[in-house]
Design an enzyme around this catalytic site. Structure first.
Site, PDB file in Angstrom:
ATOM      1  N   ASP A 148       0.793  -1.229   0.000  1.00 54.43           N
ATOM      2  CA  ASP A 148       0.000   0.000   0.000  1.00 54.43           C
ATOM      3  C   ASP A 148       0.827   1.280   0.000  1.00 54.43           C
ATOM      4  O   ASP A 148       0.248   2.380   0.010  1.00 54.43           O
ATOM      5  CB  ASP A 148      -0.963  -0.008   1.191  1.00 54.43           C
ATOM      6  N   ASP A 180      -7.104  -4.556  -5.121  1.00 53.01           N
ATOM      7  CA  ASP A 180      -6.756  -3.204  -4.665  1.00 53.01           C
ATOM      8  C   ASP A 180      -5.384  -2.761  -5.181  1.00 53.01           C
ATOM      9  O   ASP A 180      -5.112  -1.573  -5.353  1.00 53.01           O
ATOM     10  CB  ASP A 180      -6.722  -3.130  -3.129  1.00 53.01           C
TER      11      ASP A 180
END
Ligand code: GLY
Length: 411
Positions: free
Chosen positions: A122, A187
């Site tokens: 991330d 994601d």
């Protein structure tokens, strides 16, 4: 009395944007009023949150949600740590006020150490929302170096045998209990923006190649025939074989977790932006059509947290998915040359701007939107405000205003 939101929705329903029965000038006015109304509420809300961040514990400065009557803060290594800085940059873009840029810079600098983070994928979200927006709206010496270093940290997670960037480590936490070797979540498509951007800034073609290889393998492995996607695909990192397709945050392995669909739509749109590869554009459109034509999509367009939850229509909605999709659709509409896609984004923004989702000024702990879902299977952040829902709504407003003004959508 009819408020601006309702008037805008009515204009759309009566066909203003869809059939052209309203004059373009009138449509522009309605859109501008809706944007102004949102900016007015966001000014109160984000100022409140900024003050809260200043008075919080020094190690926990980033507001992430409002739960049980309290604003919750996260440390810089949390995946949501960049969204607050990013929202402050968008407030600067929307208002032109230098104070928002000062606030945004302060929160961006908090993430300085994230450029070296390599234990999860991330870093793309975190640096792109903070330093990426800093580079667009208030650049300073050193921003480019942070972006390129962060991209190299992300690239260190590339597993050439499988042609993917590994999303999560599997040696700790709940991820260590699933038997995975190299889990990739949809994601992760969002993190590719950092690689493409860093490749442009540095001339390091390897960063771009990694992004393309990841996008290509995900295109092959993550999608079902109907255009929806799996949340998790686990690979053998050496042979590249797919070991399992499943979920972590959705209702079931075969269900359509809405935020996953949102990440896919946005992710393949941004891949098309950087490559011009038509396959990416087609996938973004196909996943969008899956959601738009879904028999269980509610009339206001805001998705349930998972489109296969048997509790629908009682299941939770997820405002974050709606905000991510709205922002993606504004960009996608420009590539597809299809006004109905922009109109669909307008409807989502309009729904999110209604009292059903947008907080009254001064309430909701300072967050703009109510009713998002973090992860129901993990029992975390269910039906609460989330900082990334606010971020993508503000981004959608920036993009809509650019379109109204005839500017490039990503300005
Ligand atoms: N990237 C984690 C989530 O969407 O919840």
């Amino acid at each position: 009395m009819m408020n601006t939101t309702m008037k805008f929705l009515l204009a759309l329903i009566l066909g203003g944007a869809v059939t052209g029965s309203c004059t373009p000038a009138a449509q522009r006015c309605d859109a501008c009023r809706l944007i102004d109304e949102n900016v007015a509420v966001a000014t109160v809300q984000l100022s409140q949150l900024y003050r809260a961040s200043e008075s919080s514990d020094a190690a926990l400065l980033i507001p992430s949600t409002f739960r049980d009557g309290e604003v919750r803060f996260v440390p810089v290594d949390d995946w949501v740590s960049g969204f607050f800085a990013g929202s402050l940059w968008y407030m600067h873009r929307l208002t032109g006020e230098p104070e928002w840029a000062e606030r945004a810079r302060r929160h961006t600098l908090l993430l300085d150490s994230v450029q070296y983070l390599s234990w999860h994928h991330d870093v793309g979200f975190m640096i792109n929302t903070s330093y990426g927006n800093a580079l667009r709206y208030g650049p300073e010496a050193g921003d480019t170096a942070v972006i390129v270093t962060a991209a190299r940290s992300l690239a260190s997670r590339f597993r050439p045998g499988a042609g993917v960037i590994q999303s999560w480590n599997v040696d700790r936490g709940w991820q260590s209990e699933r038997g995975w070797l190299c889990p990739v979540i949809i994601d992760n498509m969002m993190n590719l923006e950092l690689l493409f951007k860093a490749a442009e800034l540095s001339g390091d073609e390897q960063l771009r190649e990694i992004a393309v290889r990841h996008a290509d393998r995900t295109l092959e492995e993550h999608f079902r025939a109907d255009g929806s996607c799996y949340h998790v695909v686990d690979y053998d990192p050496l042979t590249g074989e797919v070991r399992r397709r499943c979920t972590a945050q959705g209702y079931s392995d075969e269900s359509a977790w809405s935020r996953g669909q949102a990440w896919a739509i946005y992710g393949y749109t941004l891949c098309y932006r950087y490559t011009g590869d038509e396959r990416y554009l087609e996938q973004a459109l196909k996943t969008w059509r899956f959601m738009a034509d879904h028999p269980r999509l509610a009339a206001d367009g805001v998705p349930y947290w998972d489109m296969d939850d048997p509790a629908i229509p009682e299941a939770c909605r997820d405002a974050s998915s709606a905000a991510i999709i709205a922002s993606a659709l504004y960009e996608l509409s420009t590539y597809a040359g299809d006004r109905s896609i922009e109109a669909a984004a307008d409807v989502l923004v309009c729904s999110l701007s209604s009292d059903a989702y947008r907080a009254q000024a001064g309430e909701n702990g300072g967050f703009l939107l109510m009713h998002s879902v973090g992860s129901i299977p993990h029992g975390s952040n269910i039906d609460v405000p989330l900082n990334y829902a606010d971020y993508y709504l503000l981004e959608a407003l920036v993009r809509k205003r650019n379109l109204v003004n005839g500017d490039p959508v990503l300005l």
